[in-house]
Design a protein around this motif. Structure first.
Motif, PDB file in Angstrom:
ATOM      1  N   ARG A 295      11.333  -3.994  -0.852  1.00 16.65           N
ATOM      2  CA  ARG A 295      10.271  -2.992  -0.677  1.00 16.65           C
ATOM      3  C   ARG A 295      10.131  -2.155  -1.942  1.00 16.65           C
ATOM      4  O   ARG A 295       9.015  -1.857  -2.380  1.00 16.65           O
ATOM      5  CB  ARG A 295      10.573  -2.108   0.524  1.00 16.65           C
ATOM      6  N   TRP A 297      10.788  -3.106  -4.941  1.00 18.12           N
ATOM      7  CA  TRP A 297      10.164  -3.963  -5.953  1.00 18.12           C
ATOM      8  C   TRP A 297       8.648  -3.996  -5.765  1.00 18.12           C
ATOM      9  O   TRP A 297       7.885  -3.813  -6.722  1.00 18.12           O
ATOM     10  CB  TRP A 297      10.743  -5.371  -5.861  1.00 18.12           C
ATOM     11  N   THR A 298       8.211  -4.229  -4.533  1.00 20.54           N
ATOM     12  CA  THR A 298       6.777  -4.311  -4.256  1.00 20.54           C
ATOM     13  C   THR A 298       6.072  -3.004  -4.594  1.00 20.54           C
ATOM     14  O   THR A 298       5.010  -2.997  -5.236  1.00 20.54           O
ATOM     15  CB  THR A 298       6.543  -4.668  -2.780  1.00 20.54           C
ATOM     16  N   ILE A 299       6.660  -1.888  -4.169  1.00 17.86           N
ATOM     17  CA  ILE A 299       6.066  -0.586  -4.457  1.00 17.86           C
ATOM     18  C   ILE A 299       6.046  -0.314  -5.957  1.00 17.86           C
ATOM     19  O   ILE A 299       5.076   0.235  -6.492  1.00 17.86           O
ATOM     20  CB  ILE A 299       6.821   0.519  -3.696  1.00 17.86           C
ATOM     21  N   SER A 300       7.115  -0.702  -6.656  1.00 20.51           N
ATOM     22  CA  SER A 300       7.186  -0.474  -8.104  1.00 20.51           C
ATOM     23  C   SER A 300       6.111  -1.267  -8.834  1.00 20.51           C
ATOM     24  O   SER A 300       5.500  -0.772  -9.796  1.00 20.51           O
ATOM     25  CB  SER A 300       8.572  -0.836  -8.629  1.00 20.51           C
ATOM     26  N   GLU A 301       5.864  -2.492  -8.384  1.00 19.80           N
ATOM     27  CA  GLU A 301       4.777  -3.283  -8.976  1.00 19.80           C
ATOM     28  C   GLU A 301       3.433  -2.595  -8.744  1.00 19.80           C
ATOM     29  O   GLU A 301       2.591  -2.530  -9.656  1.00 19.80           O
ATOM     30  CB  GLU A 301       4.750  -4.684  -8.363  1.00 19.80           C
ATOM     31  N   GLU A 302       3.227  -2.085  -7.556  1.00 18.71           N
ATOM     32  CA  GLU A 302       1.954  -1.434  -7.241  1.00 18.71           C
ATOM     33  C   GLU A 302       1.768  -0.163  -8.072  1.00 18.71           C
ATOM     34  O   GLU A 302       0.682   0.080  -8.616  1.00 18.71           O
ATOM     35  CB  GLU A 302       1.906  -1.104  -5.751  1.00 18.71           C
ATOM     36  N   LEU A 303       2.818   0.630  -8.192  1.00 21.83           N
ATOM     37  CA  LEU A 303       2.706   1.913  -8.890  1.00 21.83           C
ATOM     38  C   LEU A 303       2.554   1.747 -10.393  1.00 21.83           C
ATOM     39  O   LEU A 303       1.861   2.546 -11.052  1.00 21.83           O
ATOM     40  CB  LEU A 303       3.919   2.781  -8.593  1.00 21.83           C
ATOM     41  N   THR A 304       3.187   0.722 -10.955  1.00 25.00           N
ATOM     42  CA  THR A 304       3.147   0.548 -12.420  1.00 25.00           C
ATOM     43  C   THR A 304       2.081  -0.452 -12.868  1.00 25.00           C
ATOM     44  O   THR A 304       1.755  -0.502 -14.053  1.00 25.00           O
ATOM     45  CB  THR A 304       4.507   0.043 -12.940  1.00 25.00           C
ATOM     46  N   ALA A 305       1.560  -1.244 -11.923  1.00 29.05           N
ATOM     47  CA  ALA A 305       0.621  -2.330 -12.254  1.00 29.05           C
ATOM     48  C   ALA A 305       1.258  -3.338 -13.205  1.00 29.05           C
ATOM     49  O   ALA A 305       0.577  -3.935 -14.038  1.00 29.05           O
ATOM     50  CB  ALA A 305      -0.679  -1.785 -12.838  1.00 29.05           C
ATOM     51  N   THR A 307       3.595  -6.802 -13.242  1.00 30.62           N
ATOM     52  CA  THR A 307       4.204  -7.911 -12.512  1.00 30.62           C
ATOM     53  C   THR A 307       5.096  -8.684 -13.469  1.00 30.62           C
ATOM     54  O   THR A 307       4.821  -8.761 -14.663  1.00 30.62           O
ATOM     55  CB  THR A 307       3.140  -8.854 -11.927  1.00 30.62           C
TER      56      THR A 307
END
Length: 310
Positions: A295, A297-305, A307
């Protein structure tokens, strides 16, 4: 059989290797950079203050004439700065062997990064998450390459991470808990990254912590405590605090010991992991929660844009 008192003399020859160290101008980062440069690595000090970085680089090259030390501007509290630094490093380096995510802030008062994230979480975790993702393609096919993320024994003061309130909008702010969350995130990030790296190339992910080291961050944390605590701490300080060069040994071992395996965590071997020579240690039970890791990881990808190429 591995040595029980691993020290800087055990760092193998690093000639031909490129090491990027965030916060390499002071404390643990500086001591790590100093040793790697002395062993022949091309060291990049990725720092917020270029003048301080240049002074640190000059100190290293004075001690080791001919050392290859350069300075890269990097403000982990700004995703634009992280992207700019990654672009510059990508343009000037054909490979990176070591990315040592060392920089961090400790027990900062409530505030936000340039992008609006809680200051400690945004700097200590999200900044390093983004930087790693943007540089990873320079590492994946480099034999022996490693991402080393420096956590803290303070990760035990954090968690469980409130994923619905990462910016502390609905809770009373605690600088200690927020710091603990950020260092817990460093470990969860390392463990999830290692799973993703398995079978995807040469790179491994490892974590380390410096114990109780005599750095600006540790001195600040003590200064924030009540007077009675500071008086008591002065009495026990010799038992709990070690020089910064000893605190640098766990990340150095994580970065260079040929016996290191992905997903391991290194810290001091002494009482309460406060001081001593580095060994494999265990992190808190919640740091191994795979659902929480994913979770995060997924949130960090979303917040930082950002991948990752794995």
């Amino acid at each position: 059989m591995p040595r029980q008192r691993w020290n800087a003399a055990d760092v193998p020859d690093q000639r031909g290797r490129v090491a990027v160290i965030t916060g390499g101008n002071t404390g643990i980062g500086f001591e790590t950079a100093r040793v790697l440069a002395a062993r022949g690595a091309s060291v990049v000090l990725a720092v917020r203050d270029l003048d301080k970085g240049k002074r640190a680089a000059a100190e290293i090259t004075t001690a080791t004439p001919g050392a290859d030390v350069t300075v890269q501007r990097l403000d982990l509290a700004s995703l634009a700065s992280v992207r700019a630094a990654a672009d510059e490093l990508g343009a000037t380096r054909d490979h990176i062997d070591l990315l040592i995510n060392n920089a961090g802030i400790m027990y900062a008062p409530q505030g936000t990064t340039v992008d609006g994230f809680e200051f400690q979480f945004g700097t200590n975790h999200l900044g390093h998450f983004a930087l790693t993702g943007l540089l990873l393609d320079k590492m994946l096919h480099v034999p022996g390459s490693r991402v080393v993320t420096v956590s803290s024994a303070g990760h035990r003061q954090g968690g469980p991470i409130d994923f619905d309130d990462l910016n502390w909008k609905t809770r009373k702010y605690s600088r200690v808990a927020a710091y603990g969350n950020s260092k817990l995130a460093n470990l969860m990030f390392t463990y999830e990254l290692q799973r993703k790296l398995s079978g995807n190339g040469e790179t491994i992910a490892v974590a380390a912590h410096p114990g109780g080291s005599d750095t600006g961050g540790s001195r600040t944390s003590v200064s924030l405590q009540p007077l009675y605590f500071r008086a008591l701490f002065a009495l026990v300080r010799p038992l709990l605090i070690q020089p910064a060069e000893m605190g640098a040994l766990p990340p150095l071992r994580a970065a260079t010991d040929p016996a290191v395996q992905g997903g391991q965590y290194y810290g001091p071997a002494g009482f309460q992991e406060s001081k001593g020579h580095p060994k494999i240690v265990k992190s808190s039970a919640q740091s191994y929660d795979m659902a929480a890791q994913r979770r995060l990881w997924t949130i960090s990808e979303e917040l930082t844009a950002v991948t990752f190429p794995v």
